[in-house]
Design a protein around this motif. Sequence first.
Motif, PDB file in Angstrom:
ATOM      1  N   ALA A   1     -10.527  -6.200 -12.049  1.00 29.98           N
ATOM      2  CA  ALA A   1      -9.733  -6.965 -11.095  1.00 29.98           C
ATOM      3  C   ALA A   1      -9.572  -5.823  -9.871  1.00 29.98           C
ATOM      4  O   ALA A   1      -9.011  -6.098  -8.659  1.00 29.98           O
ATOM      5  N   ALA A   2      -9.333  -4.414 -10.388  1.00 30.26           N
ATOM      6  CA  ALA A   2      -8.656  -3.573  -9.465  1.00 30.26           C
ATOM      7  C   ALA A   2      -9.908  -3.387  -8.283  1.00 30.26           C
ATOM      8  O   ALA A   2     -10.870  -3.005  -8.455  1.00 30.26           O
ATOM      9  N   ALA A   3      -9.135  -3.007  -7.012  1.00 26.83           N
ATOM     10  CA  ALA A   3     -10.101  -2.772  -5.987  1.00 26.83           C
ATOM     11  C   ALA A   3     -10.207  -1.232  -6.130  1.00 26.83           C
ATOM     12  O   ALA A   3      -9.730  -0.357  -6.864  1.00 26.83           O
ATOM     13  N   VAL A   4     -11.407  -0.772  -5.460  1.00 31.21           N
ATOM     14  CA  VAL A   4     -11.811   0.674  -5.453  1.00 31.21           C
ATOM     15  C   VAL A   4     -10.558   1.294  -4.791  1.00 31.21           C
ATOM     16  O   VAL A   4      -9.992   0.960  -3.521  1.00 31.21           O
ATOM     17  N   PRO A   5      -9.897   2.442  -5.211  1.00 23.51           N
ATOM     18  CA  PRO A   5      -8.765   3.141  -4.580  1.00 23.51           C
ATOM     19  C   PRO A   5      -9.244   3.449  -3.184  1.00 23.51           C
ATOM     20  O   PRO A   5     -10.214   3.931  -2.932  1.00 23.51           O
ATOM     21  N   SER A   6      -8.229   3.675  -2.099  1.00 18.92           N
ATOM     22  CA  SER A   6      -8.584   3.914  -0.837  1.00 18.92           C
ATOM     23  C   SER A   6      -7.788   5.192  -0.644  1.00 18.92           C
ATOM     24  O   SER A   6      -8.355   6.291  -0.977  1.00 18.92           O
ATOM     25  N   SER A   7      -6.535   5.326  -0.510  1.00 17.79           N
ATOM     26  CA  SER A   7      -5.759   6.359  -0.316  1.00 17.79           C
ATOM     27  C   SER A   7      -4.690   6.151  -1.285  1.00 17.79           C
ATOM     28  O   SER A   7      -3.930   7.101  -1.527  1.00 17.79           O
ATOM     29  N   THR A   8      -4.518   5.168  -2.319  1.00 13.39           N
ATOM     30  CA  THR A   8      -3.658   4.989  -3.301  1.00 13.39           C
ATOM     31  C   THR A   8      -4.574   4.505  -4.515  1.00 13.39           C
ATOM     32  O   THR A   8      -5.558   3.688  -4.371  1.00 13.39           O
ATOM     33  N   GLY A   9      -4.126   4.767  -5.628  1.00 16.28           N
ATOM     34  CA  GLY A   9      -4.600   4.114  -6.952  1.00 16.28           C
ATOM     35  C   GLY A   9      -4.690   5.227  -8.138  1.00 16.28           C
ATOM     36  O   GLY A   9      -4.561   6.259  -7.813  1.00 16.28           O
ATOM     37  N   LEU A  10      -4.838   4.831  -9.375  1.00 15.00           N
ATOM     38  CA  LEU A  10      -5.014   5.599 -10.348  1.00 15.00           C
ATOM     39  C   LEU A  10      -6.163   5.887 -11.036  1.00 15.00           C
ATOM     40  O   LEU A  10      -7.018   5.138 -10.992  1.00 15.00           O
ATOM     41  N   LEU A  11      -6.640   6.917 -10.913  1.00  7.32           N
ATOM     42  CA  LEU A  11      -7.944   7.830 -10.932  1.00  7.32           C
ATOM     43  C   LEU A  11      -8.079   8.195 -12.635  1.00  7.32           C
ATOM     44  O   LEU A  11      -7.208   8.703 -13.144  1.00  7.32           O
ATOM     45  N   ALA A  12      -9.380   7.718 -13.059  1.00 10.81           N
ATOM     46  CA  ALA A  12      -9.628   8.356 -14.504  1.00 10.81           C
ATOM     47  C   ALA A  12      -9.733   9.843 -14.414  1.00 10.81           C
ATOM     48  O   ALA A  12     -10.477  10.280 -13.408  1.00 10.81           O
ATOM     49  N   VAL A  13      -9.157  10.625 -15.059  1.00  7.57           N
ATOM     50  CA  VAL A  13      -9.292  11.918 -15.033  1.00  7.57           C
ATOM     51  C   VAL A  13     -10.310  12.283 -16.237  1.00  7.57           C
ATOM     52  O   VAL A  13     -10.131  12.105 -17.489  1.00  7.57           O
TER      53      VAL A  13
END
Length: 176
Positions: free
Chosen positions: A63-75
């Motif tokens: 359901a998550a949108a692709v992050p723009s300038s916020t969002g938690l990214l997989a490392v």
Amino acid sequence: MPAGASTGLPLETDRLLLRPWRVSEAAIQRELWTERDPRVPARRRIDADGRPTVADFEEAISAAAVPSSTGLLAVELKADAAVVGYCGLVEGGPETEGEPELAYELLRRFWGLGYATEASWAVIDWARSSGHRRLWATVWAWNVESLRVLAKLGFAEVRSEQHPVHGTNRVTMKRL
């Protein structure tokens, strides 16, 4: 971020790739929750019924949108494509004046290797290029490792807040 603007993703460092989560990685998100310190507020830990489940995390990733300038990214480690945790920006609340907050969490077996600091520098650059002027981070005083990372990144404590159950929460900020 303006419509049509690039997200700048993935973010890359010498050793890491930071990118949106894949549904197949939901078990890693749940593992992070299982490793959390018991002093972390209950709403951020696995509950007595075993929730959130891997299926709950799969649904959230879908359901998550692709992050723009916020969002938690997989490392992800470039060397072997292992996902070791997350790093990114979350929307701030009243304690951060509504500005974004830096957030990171790694699986315990990857602590002490500099990945949180390295990933955070990439996210700080992402925030700066996205037009953010300040970043915040809140961390419990007992989380000495995270406080050490924030110090390396140049965050300075602005204030502390007392919580009757969880102790002192340090509110830190970095100008970009």
